[in-house]
Design a protein around this motif. Structure first.
Motif, PDB file in Angstrom:
ATOM      1  N   TYR A 174      41.196  52.881  35.005  1.00 22.92           N
ATOM      2  CA  TYR A 174      40.511  52.526  33.839  1.00 22.92           C
ATOM      3  C   TYR A 174      40.116  54.058  33.079  1.00 22.92           C
ATOM      4  O   TYR A 174      40.245  53.973  31.739  1.00 22.92           O
ATOM      5  N   CYS A 182      42.833  55.659  31.442  1.00 25.59           N
ATOM      6  CA  CYS A 182      43.541  54.880  30.158  1.00 25.59           C
ATOM      7  C   CYS A 182      42.813  54.942  28.992  1.00 25.59           C
ATOM      8  O   CYS A 182      42.861  54.523  27.939  1.00 25.59           O
ATOM      9  N   ASP A 242      46.916  49.575  25.840  1.00 28.56           N
ATOM     10  CA  ASP A 242      48.278  49.255  25.889  1.00 28.56           C
ATOM     11  C   ASP A 242      48.803  49.383  27.308  1.00 28.56           C
ATOM     12  O   ASP A 242      48.778  50.083  28.049  1.00 28.56           O
ATOM     13  N   TYR A 243      49.454  48.159  27.803  1.00 25.74           N
ATOM     14  CA  TYR A 243      49.959  48.023  29.268  1.00 25.74           C
ATOM     15  C   TYR A 243      50.860  48.933  29.761  1.00 25.74           C
ATOM     16  O   TYR A 243      51.053  49.232  30.800  1.00 25.74           O
ATOM     17  N   GLN A 244      51.621  49.294  28.664  1.00 23.23           N
ATOM     18  CA  GLN A 244      52.696  50.308  29.130  1.00 23.23           C
ATOM     19  C   GLN A 244      51.908  51.752  29.382  1.00 23.23           C
ATOM     20  O   GLN A 244      52.423  52.374  30.435  1.00 23.23           O
ATOM     21  N   VAL A 278      48.993  51.973  30.784  1.00 28.38           N
ATOM     22  CA  VAL A 278      48.205  51.443  32.027  1.00 28.38           C
ATOM     23  C   VAL A 278      49.254  51.836  33.325  1.00 28.38           C
ATOM     24  O   VAL A 278      48.896  52.419  34.057  1.00 28.38           O
ATOM     25  N   ASP A 279      50.305  51.069  32.792  1.00 26.82           N
ATOM     26  CA  ASP A 279      51.493  51.265  33.844  1.00 26.82           C
ATOM     27  C   ASP A 279      51.603  52.805  34.353  1.00 26.82           C
ATOM     28  O   ASP A 279      51.943  53.041  35.481  1.00 26.82           O
ATOM     29  N   PHE A 325      45.519  46.320  38.724  1.00 25.47           N
ATOM     30  CA  PHE A 325      45.792  45.871  37.376  1.00 25.47           C
ATOM     31  C   PHE A 325      44.849  44.699  36.776  1.00 25.47           C
ATOM     32  O   PHE A 325      44.108  44.674  35.886  1.00 25.47           O
ATOM     33  N   GLN A 349      41.902  44.775  34.112  1.00 24.41           N
ATOM     34  CA  GLN A 349      41.784  43.927  33.030  1.00 24.41           C
ATOM     35  C   GLN A 349      40.555  43.142  32.757  1.00 24.41           C
ATOM     36  O   GLN A 349      39.938  42.990  31.728  1.00 24.41           O
ATOM     37  N   GLU A 368      38.558  45.836  31.038  1.00 22.39           N
ATOM     38  CA  GLU A 368      39.122  45.682  29.463  1.00 22.39           C
ATOM     39  C   GLU A 368      38.476  44.800  28.894  1.00 22.39           C
ATOM     40  O   GLU A 368      37.948  44.953  27.577  1.00 22.39           O
TER      41      GLU A 368
END
Length: 102
Positions: free
Chosen positions: A41, A44, A63-65, A67-68, A85, A89, A92
């Motif tokens: 976290y 990110c 932006d989950y890309q 995060v990945d 993940f 969330q 987030e």
């Protein structure tokens, strides 16, 4: 948040009462099993998506890309990916509700 406001040309004092502004982080307790999610976290911090209007910022989410990518760079094991993940969330959603309530 001060930096975010400065970049956007907003006066933080109009968004957050001065009594609620803190320059030093408050103490908190982090359980070891949540350390990976917390580190991801924090990693990110530059992955937030937002929409801007006249004097208003709407925080949409991470932006989950991104995060990945952070999870891969931090070498989160395949076994823990889904759990980490999900925990990210939760953080987030909490931050989004706080930022958008101002």
């Amino acid at each position: 948040m001060r930096e975010d406001c400065a970049v956007l040309g907003l006066d933080i004092n109009q968004l957050i009462d001065q009594a609620e502004q803190h320059t030093e982080p408050r103490d908190f307790e982090l359980w070891p099993e949540h350390a990976d999610a917390w580190n991801v976290y924090l990693g990110c911090a530059t992955q937030w998506r937002c929409a801007m209007g006249v004097g208003v910022v709407l925080w949409l989410g991470l932006d989950y890309q991104g995060v990945d990518m952070v999870m891969r760079r931090y070498r989160i094991s395949r076994k823990r990916l889904d759990q980490v993940f999900a925990e990210v969330q939760v953080m987030e959603e909490e931050e989004r509700s706080i930022r958008n309530s101002r």
